[in-house]
Structures are given as C-alpha cells and as structure tokens.
Design an enzyme around this catalytic site. Sequence first.
Site, mmCIF file in Angstrom:
data_model
loop_
_atom_site.group_PDB
_atom_site.id
_atom_site.type_symbol
_atom_site.label_atom_id
_atom_site.label_comp_id
_atom_site.label_asym_id
_atom_site.label_seq_id
_atom_site.Cartn_x
_atom_site.Cartn_y
_atom_site.Cartn_z
ATOM 1 N N LYS A 1 0.894 -1.316 -0.130
ATOM 2 C CA LYS A 1 -0.170 -0.088 0.036
ATOM 3 C C LYS A 1 0.773 1.357 -0.016
ATOM 4 O O LYS A 1 0.917 2.058 -0.690
ATOM 5 C CB LYS A 1 -1.076 -0.088 1.236
ATOM 6 C CG LYS A 1 -1.714 1.132 1.496
ATOM 7 C CD LYS A 1 -2.990 1.190 2.598
ATOM 8 C CE LYS A 1 -3.549 2.274 2.588
ATOM 9 N NZ LYS A 1 -4.447 2.470 3.634
ATOM 10 N N GLU B 1 10.641 -4.566 4.337
ATOM 11 C CA GLU B 1 10.705 -5.847 3.985
ATOM 12 C C GLU B 1 10.287 -6.283 2.401
ATOM 13 O O GLU B 1 11.104 -6.775 1.623
ATOM 14 C CB GLU B 1 9.739 -6.847 4.935
ATOM 15 C CG GLU B 1 10.088 -7.361 6.097
ATOM 16 C CD GLU B 1 9.210 -5.674 7.128
ATOM 17 O OE1 GLU B 1 9.034 -4.885 6.536
ATOM 18 O OE2 GLU B 1 9.032 -6.290 8.211
ATOM 19 N N GLY C 1 -4.854 -2.033 5.073
ATOM 20 C CA GLY C 1 -4.064 -3.135 4.396
ATOM 21 C C GLY C 1 -4.527 -4.509 4.887
ATOM 22 O O GLY C 1 -4.925 -5.323 3.892
ATOM 23 N N ARG C 2 -5.185 -4.547 6.026
ATOM 24 C CA ARG C 2 -5.827 -6.029 6.450
ATOM 25 C C ARG C 2 -7.071 -6.050 5.872
ATOM 26 O O ARG C 2 -7.899 -7.218 6.188
ATOM 27 C CB ARG C 2 -5.767 -6.075 8.054
ATOM 28 C CG ARG C 2 -6.327 -5.066 8.783
ATOM 29 C CD ARG C 2 -5.994 -4.891 10.157
ATOM 30 N NE ARG C 2 -6.285 -3.739 10.977
ATOM 31 C CZ ARG C 2 -5.619 -2.611 11.053
ATOM 32 N NH1 ARG C 2 -4.726 -2.461 10.507
ATOM 33 N NH2 ARG C 2 -6.300 -1.708 11.856
ATOM 34 N N GLU D 1 -4.589 -6.704 14.813
ATOM 35 C CA GLU D 1 -4.017 -5.326 14.453
ATOM 36 C C GLU D 1 -5.018 -4.266 14.628
ATOM 37 O O GLU D 1 -5.032 -3.216 14.832
ATOM 38 C CB GLU D 1 -3.399 -5.390 13.311
ATOM 39 C CG GLU D 1 -2.533 -4.178 12.676
ATOM 40 C CD GLU D 1 -1.946 -4.440 11.597
ATOM 41 O OE1 GLU D 1 -2.277 -4.102 10.453
ATOM 42 O OE2 GLU D 1 -0.749 -4.885 11.492
ATOM 43 N N HIS E 1 -4.694 -33.448 16.815
ATOM 44 C CA HIS E 1 -3.419 -34.294 17.127
ATOM 45 C C HIS E 1 -2.351 -33.356 17.818
ATOM 46 O O HIS E 1 -1.144 -33.711 18.022
ATOM 47 C CB HIS E 1 -2.987 -35.048 15.656
ATOM 48 C CG HIS E 1 -4.201 -36.068 15.450
ATOM 49 N ND1 HIS E 1 -4.196 -37.268 15.941
ATOM 50 C CD2 HIS E 1 -5.144 -35.949 14.570
ATOM 51 C CE1 HIS E 1 -5.221 -37.970 15.536
ATOM 52 N NE2 HIS E 1 -5.862 -36.912 14.613
ATOM 53 N N LYS F 1 9.442 -0.769 14.062
ATOM 54 C CA LYS F 1 9.904 -0.506 12.620
ATOM 55 C C LYS F 1 10.714 0.566 12.708
ATOM 56 O O LYS F 1 11.957 0.517 12.014
ATOM 57 C CB LYS F 1 8.564 0.288 11.782
ATOM 58 C CG LYS F 1 7.671 -0.930 10.900
ATOM 59 C CD LYS F 1 6.766 -0.269 10.082
ATOM 60 C CE LYS F 1 5.662 -1.217 9.805
ATOM 61 N NZ LYS F 1 4.637 -0.471 8.955
HETATM 62 O O1 F6P Z 1 2.343 -4.049 9.815
HETATM 63 C C1 F6P Z 1 1.995 -2.808 9.549
HETATM 64 C C2 F6P Z 1 1.529 -2.521 8.342
HETATM 65 O O2 F6P Z 1 1.388 -1.258 8.132
HETATM 66 C C3 F6P Z 1 0.079 -3.525 7.983
HETATM 67 O O3 F6P Z 1 -0.921 -2.613 8.401
HETATM 68 C C4 F6P Z 1 0.174 -3.513 6.617
HETATM 69 O O4 F6P Z 1 -0.903 -4.400 6.154
HETATM 70 C C5 F6P Z 1 1.468 -3.993 6.413
HETATM 71 O O5 F6P Z 1 2.145 -3.202 7.272
HETATM 72 C C6 F6P Z 1 2.013 -3.731 4.971
HETATM 73 O O6 F6P Z 1 2.075 -2.438 4.531
HETATM 74 P P1 F6P Z 1 2.246 -1.988 3.035
HETATM 75 O O7 F6P Z 1 1.212 -2.630 2.440
HETATM 76 O O8 F6P Z 1 2.131 -0.629 2.988
HETATM 77 O O9 F6P Z 1 3.706 -2.530 2.643
#
Ligand code: F6P
Length: 547
Positions: free
Chosen positions: A213, A219, A276-277, A362, A393, A511
């Site tokens: 987003k 990452e 995002g979620r 979250e 199990h 972060k």
């Molecule tokens: O972990 C925090 C967060 O902002 C989530 O809410 C989001 O889904 C994720 O990081 C990834 O963010 P982005 O889609 O901006 O890479």
Amino acid sequence: MADEAVNLPGPAAETAEWSALAALAAANERHDVRASLADSERQSRLVVEACGLRADFTRQLCDVPTLDLLLALARTQEVGRSAAAMFRGEHVNATQDRPALHTALRIPPGESLVVGAIDVAVGVHSELDRMASFCDAVAAGERVGHNGKKFTAVVNIGIGGSNLGPRMATEALRPFAATGLDVRFVSNVDPADLDRALTGLDPETTLFVICSKSFTTLETLTNAKAARAWLISGAGGDESAVGAQMVAVSTGEDEVAEFGIDPKESMFGFWDWVGGRYSVGSAVGLTLMLSIGPDNFRAFLAGMREMDEHFASAPPESNLPLLLGLIWLWNGSIFGHETAAVLPYSSDLREFPMYLQQLDMESNGKSVRADGTPVGVQTGPVVWGDAGTDSQHSFHQLLHQGTRVVPCDLIGFAKAARAGDQDRQDLLTANMVAQAEALSVGRTVDEVGGDPTLAPHRTFPGGRPVTVILAEQLDPRTLGRLIALYEHKVFVQAAIWGINPFDQWGVDLGKELAGVIAPELAGENVAGDHDPSTEALLDAVRQLRSH
Ligand code: F6P
C-alpha cells in the site's frame, strides 16, 4: 477529529448492560450447556442462517436472557449507527482522519457511492476492469516476459495485509485455480523466504507482483530489489526484464515510479481508505485474480457484498456479524478468556487463522478509545488456530482438559471442493461435529466407567464455548462471505468498546527502531544510545556475525 470520535458512546463498562452481563458471568449460574442444548427456544435464537452460512451458537455459555442483554449492549453502544457511518464513508478512522471503505470495493457494477463529491464506485470498477484485462492477457499469453515467453509463475511480494489476504485466499481457492500459474508468496525479509519461493522458477517466465500500500515497507522493498536483481541476472543483464515482468500494487505512484516500475503501464492502484488488512478485495487481490481468474474473483467480491448487505440491514436478532461479535465479546471481555481459537476443518483454509490474526489483533489490539481515554476492559483476544483435523493431534488435548478455557470457532463445509472426494470430506466433517460435541457436552465420571483410578483422567468437563460455522462448500462466494463476516465481527467489538479498529500505531515503534539498528549491526553509526540489554545483545550479534 472526525464525527465518529465526537459521537462516541460512553465507555461500555459503565453501561447497565455490562454490569448485568458481568454479574451473570460471575454468578456462573446459567452455564450448564449440556442441559440447555435441549431448550428449543434457545436453539431457535442461537442458530442463525444467513448468506449461505449457518452459525450455531448453542454451545456457547449463553442463554436467551444473556443474548438479549448482549443485544441491548449493542444498542446502547450504537453499533448500528457506527456501522452506517462506516458504510457511508464517514471518517471512522479518526486518528488518520479518513474513511474505512473496504465495503466500497464490493459495490456491484451500476451502483454508486458518493463520498466527498466523488463516486468511489467508478474508480473501484475501473481498477477492477484493468486488473481483469491484465489477468486475461497473462492467461492468454498476450502479456509475456521480456523475451516473449508466456508466464508460468507469479511471485507476490508483500507483507501483512499485502500478503496474508491474497495468500490465504489463493490457497483456500486452489480447486478454483483457472490459469495453471504456479503462484507463490514472499513476505519475510529473511533471505530464506525469497530463496524458497524462487526455487525451481525460470526467470524468463516469472511475473512479480510487488504489493505494498505504501511502497515504503522495508521487507517488501528489500525483497523486491533482490527479485529485480534475480530477474536481471536471469536475463543476462537486460534491465528491460523489470518493465516486462514486474508489476506493482500500491497507493504510492511516486514510490512505484522511483522503484523503476511504470505507474501508467504496470501499476494497479487503490485508495488510502482501504486498510491493509481489509484490502484483499482491492488490487491487493491481483495475485488471487491471476490464480482464480476474473470471474471467480468477482464471485468472491459478490460473496463479500452479500455479507455487507446482511450486516447493514438484517435485524439484530438474526444479524450474523453482530451475533458473532457479541459472542466473542462475551467470551473475551466479560468472561475474560485470553485467547480465541479458529479451527477451519479444511486444509485449503489452513491459513485463515493466520489471516485473522492480523485482521483481529491489528484492529482490536488497542487500549484506548477513539477519544484517547483508556478503554477500561479487555479488548481483542489472542487469536490463533490451525486446520482440523491436524489440530486435534497437536493442541486439542488442552482445549478439552486443560485448565484454561479457549473459546473456539469451528468452520466446516458439507461438500468437498474437489469432485470424488466426498468420503474423505465426510470423515473431516464428522470430526468437526465430534469436536463440537466433545468440547461442549464432555463426559462425566458416570459415563466413563471402567477403572475408577483412571476416571479423573478420562472425564471431560465440557462447557467449552464453541461456535460452529457451516457452509455447503468452500468456493469463491463462500470465502468472500466468511471474510466479510469476520471483518464485521471485528468492527462490532470495536464499536462496543469505542475503539478505532482501523489504525495500527502499535506497529510503528518496532519499525522505527529496526531502521536505527540495521546499520548498527553492520558496525555503522554505532551511537551506543540503547538500553544496556540492547547494547549487549547488539555486541553479541556483531561478534557472532564476524566469525
Ligand atoms: O504491519 C503494519 C502494516 O502497516 C500493516 O497494517 C500492513 O498491512 C503492512 O504493514 C504492510 O504495509 P504495506 O502494504 O504498506 O507494505
């Protein structure tokens, strides 16, 4: 601050309903589930069918007066008003001063939703159409790799909401995979994750979907750069491979362009009002659409929409998300159970608990209300789970006989998703029903019989709170309904507590610190201004990595 904060209802714990519910739970007087299962009024009130889902709450430690009190609490806390504000596009995400309009992603063609003089449905459908054309072109071999070869694999690079939703849904809908593409997901910055995903793939026929987003997530950008290097090296240094074989899903046009992906040609957009979620129905679902095809994706959206409409309009007594939210609240906030297990009796749906962990924790892992005052009661529980029957199990022993009570949602399907598999499906379903019965009914000393010294070990207390959600079959529409059910369940709880489920400030500190620490590990900018424990840990890492 937005309207929502201004109109915030009072603290839930200060209501008469909350006090009455707390007294009921403390007195523990209505909790003989075994006896109450025969009560037909209870049965008719606590089994609700909607949108192809049958939710059975009869195994909850909840009788009709309790249910009525829970419904009264929802009324006092104005859950309906809050939901209407969300659906209308008001700034219910007050701390970020924006709407939470994931429901607009599911608006059917031909309908409009005007928010701030803009019909958001127009943008939604134009982006969906672009996604569908792209997916069709990939499937038809019209959109190809840099040397003209048809794509055989798709790698989605994203994390959190840009991974968990599309990943879970792609896995859940494997029987509906329509394109033959080998679809893989990379989320972790651990090099092992990308490495595993790329194993066996051909750089000439692999398409990357970089899904973020913000397009600033550490990452995702780190993995995207490594993937770009892999592509270019596989193309013998030809950088045109990037333009041909990498597409972006984002709200950040400038960031996408800066990375080297052309926003006009190869970017699919969405809007800041999609959290995002809550984003799997947006362009974040591109990889899912590449797997199941546009028609199945539209059926998935239609399922979500059905649940949205149901939530918005069904009477409280038969409103599935409302009741599910109230039962979770009863177990977590009033009984005080610390965790909640979600157990899909479906291997395809194995990743649903992990997806829900982000959706629920979250959203509802908060301690303050939307106006910044302490919430004063327990909010979201720890959500966990795994697919039955595997879970039976591993950890069901604790569910049945442990000292902790874990409320469980069992989710099952009457029909196999694959032709010819009904016998094994029946065995799976039989196990789900057996677990529901064993957890709630238990087994008394008298029923155990045999060696009396073993009786204490072989008795089951029962009375473990269980909800069973049953559908005909796991298909795109049903999955959409299920996801929207849990989205709105989360919303119901948040509305009662008065918290904002749409922000996530709690993930920021880690972060920020990681950004400072990363260069320090490599021996750069070592300022030494962490706490002593952190400094010692950093020294230990630096020493070990230099061996
Ligand atoms: O972990 C925090 C967060 O902002 C989530 O809410 C989001 O889904 C994720 O990081 C990834 O963010 P982005 O889609 O901006 O890479």
